[in-house]
Design an enzyme around this catalytic site. Sequence first.
Site, short mmCIF file in Angstrom:
data_model
loop_
_atom_site.label_atom_id
_atom_site.label_comp_id
_atom_site.label_asym_id
_atom_site.label_seq_id
_atom_site.Cartn_x
_atom_site.Cartn_y
_atom_site.Cartn_z
CD GLU A 257 44.14 33.68 44.93
OE1 GLU A 257 42.93 33.54 44.65
OE2 GLU A 257 44.94 34.26 44.21
CB CYS A 296 37.97 29.55 48.45
SG CYS A 296 39.03 28.56 47.39
#
Length: 685
Positions: A257, A296
């Site tokens: 990720e 993020c």
Amino acid sequence: MMRTLESHVCGFWHSPAADGTVTHHAVTGVPVASVSSTGIDFSATTAYARDVGGPTLRSMSFHERAALLKAVGQLLLAEKESLYILSTATGATRADSWIDIEGGAGVLLGYASKGRRELPNGTVLLEGEPEVLARDGSFLAAHVATSRLGVAVQVNAFNFPIWGALEKLAPAWLAGVPAIIKPATPTAFLTEAMVRLIVDSGLVPDGALQLVCGSVSGLLDHLDGQDHVAFTGSADTAAVLRAHPTLVARSVRFNAEADSLNAAILGIAATPGTTEFDLFTSEVVREMTVKAGQKCTAIRRALVPATQLDAVADALATALADVRVGDPADESTQMGALVGTTQREEVRGAVMSLRSATDVVVDACTFHDVDPSVGAFLAPTVLRATDPTARSIHATEAFGPVCTLIGYDGPDDAIRLAALGAGSLVASVVTPDVDEAATLTLGIAAHHGRVHVLDASTAATSTGHGSPLPTLVHGGPGRAGGGEEMGGLRGIRHHMQTSAIQGSPDVLTAVTGQWMPGATRHVDRGHPFKLHFDDLELGTAIRTDSRTVTLEDIEDFAHSTGDHFYAHMDEQAAAASPIFGGRVAHGYLVLSLAAGLFVWPDPGPVLANYGIDRCRFAKPTYPGDTLTVWLTAKRKTLRTGAGYGEVAWDAQVVNQAAEVVAAYDVLTMVANRPGVNGAAESKPA
Ligand code: NAP
């Protein structure tokens, strides 16, 4: 006072053998922790996970693992205040920490509930329906997922020290795989505190959870093909780890990720004055300021119709002027600090790169009650692209309160610009026009792990652009790492091995814990509805008496229910039908007659029928046809402590020619024997 963080490995707390990297309080700049992993034997650490934690977790059923997640989630909620206090040192406000701490506990609870509801109370996961491979049904195949025998090494980013660790831990544990958590150095002190709470609680089996504070250099050399590395962090580190020689040579599963340049697109229909225009502004401001933009999923690129650039720039400047930036410990503060001054310098460097293709819209604010030269404070910064296709604005992640406004000329241009991010975790589409929403969504979907569509109708209920949820995929293609975390059961499967098992129906029944078509039926136990949950074996079955369906049955059913569909009631029309060729019984009549054949009328262990699954009417039933039912215990799921379990029965309704006319699963709740699993003791006579 500065603490030397410890790691929890091989069942003990390990103090580093040497001084480590010193991290500082985000607001005051004072040293908070020293972080080092020196002296840890990584070979012993991975072996401890595999040899001690793995076997215990794998001996637990999915439901027992779900109960473990629930207990740990509840523990963290009960102890949350101690974590909130520490979290202030990361620069986070109470609201920011809520996402990390209570959001993290929420992921555990969410997975616990999914595990209880959607997984069997066993250790094997059957995927899909069995495939019949031989005409006579004697050879079948089924896809079965079992726990992998390795360890999940979980490398986390600094921005969510609690949530980030728990979103990886939950699916690994539920899958029966032990974890080694490696927190990012700047905020490892918070992860260490959380792991300490969990370890001290005594809830977790030995070896199921280990923690390495500091470098994991050398750990990856000890992994093999049963292991899993789940990484969250920058695309650059992901690229290094993905190419690690051991991971490549031994085919170690790797999930990344990474960062992404997430976009939000303001639709052409969302003109100033519409609710959607305001929603877009608030969403961008929220994403810039929550966690000081260190998310993020934060919106880095705001794509707006070129004609609306001025209006959006003005709206953002006005809204940001109202955001109170300052001490995260102060309840009125809306945006706190970045995690540290090193991070702030990185963001400033990224903004300098962005400046080559942008003008500044906003880059100043008032800092309340803090000294921005000591703490890691940065003003919210809005830039405006001078060249919408410039590489820097689609490739430079400024991991802070920074967003670039980019003008587009029509939907195709918006889709093309969104794709220049080369793969993102999430994008928002904000428009009141459903067709525009569909065009943009489908146009950008291939580049995104998640698309969040916002309009007035969802304003109050939307979970927001930046909220990954346990039930939904968190991850994205391309630059975003190409990985997937969470996503409900999909996240669990990353830690399991799917095997196609081929064999006889009896073997597949034994392997899967689910009765397979063609497997042995036990018809010598009397009526199966008279058996308690504990006494029912898979394959326990009854072949019922028969019943002939009459035209009168069909007409009575039509009159009592009001279902006068021509195929049941109109002789001529039914005869002309290419499907029926004459009057037929209602499918629901067939089900009702079948129930009349297999139900045991007296009170007994079967407490309730709560539904049917997979129902198909395979052939029409005509007046004069004679029906018989095969009812076979197919799947048992104990509801721990409830006094009952769920039993799914394979029901096959056949006609006089032994053709199946209806097939389905009957879902029932069946009591345990008195006194077993919380069932009431039988009353004295
Ligand atoms: P980072 O510098 O890439 O570090 C991430 C993690 O990798 C840290 O635990 C770090 O440990 C570790 N690490 C670094 N080099 C390593 C190596 N050679 N071998 C093993 N581990 C290594 O990222 P960060 O600064 O912590 O986090 C910010 C970035 O994460 C941003 O780019 C953000 O977009 C991204 N992020 C992505 C997601 C997502 O879900 N996609 C979520 C959050 C953050 P040390 O700290 O000890 O160096």
